[in-house]
Design an enzyme around this catalytic site. Structure first.
Site, PDB file in Angstrom:
ATOM      1  N   TYR A   1      -8.046   1.144  -4.488  1.00  0.00           N
ATOM      2  CA  TYR A   1      -9.135   2.079  -4.799  1.00  0.00           C
ATOM      3  C   TYR A   1      -8.583   3.346  -5.452  1.00  0.00           C
ATOM      4  CZ  TYR A   1     -12.966  -0.132  -2.073  1.00  0.00           C
ATOM      5  OH  TYR A   1     -13.970  -0.951  -1.600  1.00  0.00           O
ATOM      6  N   GLY A   2      -7.379   3.712  -5.073  1.00  0.00           N
ATOM      7  CA  GLY A   2      -6.806   4.977  -5.531  1.00  0.00           C
ATOM      8  C   GLY A   2      -6.666   5.090  -7.037  1.00  0.00           C
TER       9      GLY A   2
ATOM     10  N   CYS B   1     -10.977   4.805   4.807  1.00  0.00           N
ATOM     11  CA  CYS B   1     -10.257   4.908   3.548  1.00  0.00           C
ATOM     12  C   CYS B   1     -10.426   6.334   3.051  1.00  0.00           C
ATOM     13  CB  CYS B   1     -10.869   3.919   2.561  1.00  0.00           C
ATOM     14  SG  CYS B   1     -10.260   4.119   0.873  1.00  0.00           S
TER      15      CYS B   1
ATOM     16  N   THR C   1      -5.046   5.627   4.664  1.00  0.00           N
ATOM     17  CA  THR C   1      -4.971   4.876   5.919  1.00  0.00           C
ATOM     18  C   THR C   1      -3.910   3.767   5.883  1.00  0.00           C
ATOM     19  OG1 THR C   1      -6.849   3.571   5.127  1.00  0.00           O
ATOM     20  CG2 THR C   1      -7.330   5.380   6.648  1.00  0.00           C
ATOM     21  N   HIS C   2      -3.344   3.502   4.709  1.00  0.00           N
ATOM     22  CA  HIS C   2      -2.219   2.560   4.668  1.00  0.00           C
ATOM     23  C   HIS C   2      -0.937   3.196   5.218  1.00  0.00           C
ATOM     24  CE1 HIS C   2      -4.698   0.174   1.906  1.00  0.00           C
ATOM     25  NE2 HIS C   2      -3.793  -0.789   1.955  1.00  0.00           N
TER      26      HIS C   2
ATOM     27  N   ASP D   1     -12.253  -0.634   4.255  1.00  0.00           N
ATOM     28  CA  ASP D   1     -11.186  -0.052   3.432  1.00  0.00           C
ATOM     29  C   ASP D   1     -10.996  -0.995   2.251  1.00  0.00           C
ATOM     30  OD1 ASP D   1      -8.915   1.551   2.696  1.00  0.00           O
ATOM     31  OD2 ASP D   1      -7.586   0.079   3.590  1.00  0.00           O
ATOM     32  N   SER D   2     -10.111  -0.608   1.333  1.00  0.00           N
ATOM     33  CA  SER D   2      -9.808  -1.490   0.214  1.00  0.00           C
ATOM     34  C   SER D   2      -8.981  -2.695   0.666  1.00  0.00           C
ATOM     35  CB  SER D   2      -9.022  -0.725  -0.845  1.00  0.00           C
ATOM     36  OG  SER D   2      -7.843  -0.206  -0.256  1.00  0.00           O
TER      37      SER D   2
ATOM     38  N   GLU E   1       0.722  -2.987   1.006  1.00  0.00           N
ATOM     39  CA  GLU E   1      -0.140  -4.168   0.948  1.00  0.00           C
ATOM     40  C   GLU E   1       0.706  -5.414   0.642  1.00  0.00           C
ATOM     41  OE1 GLU E   1      -4.079  -5.356   1.526  1.00  0.00           O
ATOM     42  OE2 GLU E   1      -3.551  -3.246   1.435  1.00  0.00           O
TER      43      GLU E   1
END
Ligand code: DGL
Length: 269
Positions: free
Chosen positions: A43-44, A75, A188-189, A11-12, A155
């Site tokens: 990434y978004g 992700c 996924t966050h 994932d990022s 994050e």
């Protein structure tokens, strides 16, 4: 591909840990190698080309250097924008699993009339969820909303506090979400703020999180290909493209103390 090979998950940042944790619980014998591309987060907000390059390089690392037998794109943004590129980079040497298809299959079993989908700008602009869901279930009204601040907020550790409450409310009070019956967490966050989202909707909306569904898909694929590890191993190793306290803290939160972390720059050479 060998049974001994680890499961590669990327994932990022910390979001994919929600998926890795579900895999660890369902498949305790398997080794897991996790890559958090913290250098390129979020990434978004990146172009499709950039996400494709990051995802391909990580896939090559996980297969060529780590011998992974399966790659889990944990992700949604990379699953939406770079699935084909990851399959291409895998060159048939590993199975590839995205986070979207297991969720679309689950939706079909629930018969929703109106469904909300929240995710990064990249995922929402791709319309991957409405396209895939309506291709199979054309009557479901799928309403997609980008919530670009959520991943960075999570994050940075802003969860379960006044800041997260205000940001969540700011996005979710959007009129187009009125009367939804289910809400897909298409990033996924977001499972990390699942209860805050449920609370915003007074627990009247089903909040759908892909992590367990993806872990089940990994098990089915490994079973089918006869790649399940039979002996007890169960090691986990974590790579990040740049060290961040947030990544280290969250990994410990999910997987306990004394973890092996390594900073791994795949791009400067
Ligand atoms: N966790 C990711 C996703 O599922 C990406 C968040 C980001 O880096 O923007 O889309």
């Amino acid at each position: 591909m060998t049974k001994k090979g680890p499961i590669g998950v990327f994932d990022s940042g910390i979001g994919g840990l929600t998926v890795a944790k579900a895999i660890r619980e369902l498949l305790p014998n398997e080794d897991i190698i996790y890559f958090g591309d913290t250098a390129h987060l979020p990434y978004g907000e990146k172009s499709a080309e950039a996400v494709q390059q990051y995802a391909s390089a990580i896939t090559q690392f996980l297969i060529e250097k780590k011998g992974c037998k399966v790659i889990v794109i944990a992700c949604n943004t990379a699953s939406s924008l770079a699935f084909k590129e990851v399959v291409k980079a895998a060159k048939g040497r590993a199975e590839v699993i995205n986070v979207i298809d297991p969720l679309v299959d689950y939706i079909g079993e629930q018969m929703f009339d109106k469904l909300g989908v929240i995710g990064t700008r990249g995922t929402i602009q791709s319309k991957v969820y409405s396209t895939k869901i309506n291709a199979v279930f054309p009557k479901v009204d799928v309403v997609e909303l980008a919530t670009p601040l959520f991943a960075s907020m999570i994050e940075e550790g802003f969860i379960h506090n006044d800041i997260s409450h205000s940001i969540i409310e700011g996005y979710l009070k959007d009129e187009k979400l009125v009367h939804i019956e289910g809400m897909v967490l298409a990033c996924t966050h977001y499972p990390l703020i699942k209860d805050e989202i449920a609370e915003f909707f007074n627990h009247k909306v089903e909040i759908i999180d892909a992590s367990v569904l993806v872990a089940q898909r990994v098990k089915v694929v490994l079973q089918k290909e006869d790649l399940l590890c039979k002996v007890s191993r169960g090691a986990s190793k974590f790579y990040m493209s740049v060290y961040t306290n947030s990544f280290a803290r969250s990994t410990e939160h999910f997987f306990g103390n004394e973890l092996i972390f390594e900073e791994m720059d795949l791009w400067s050479n």
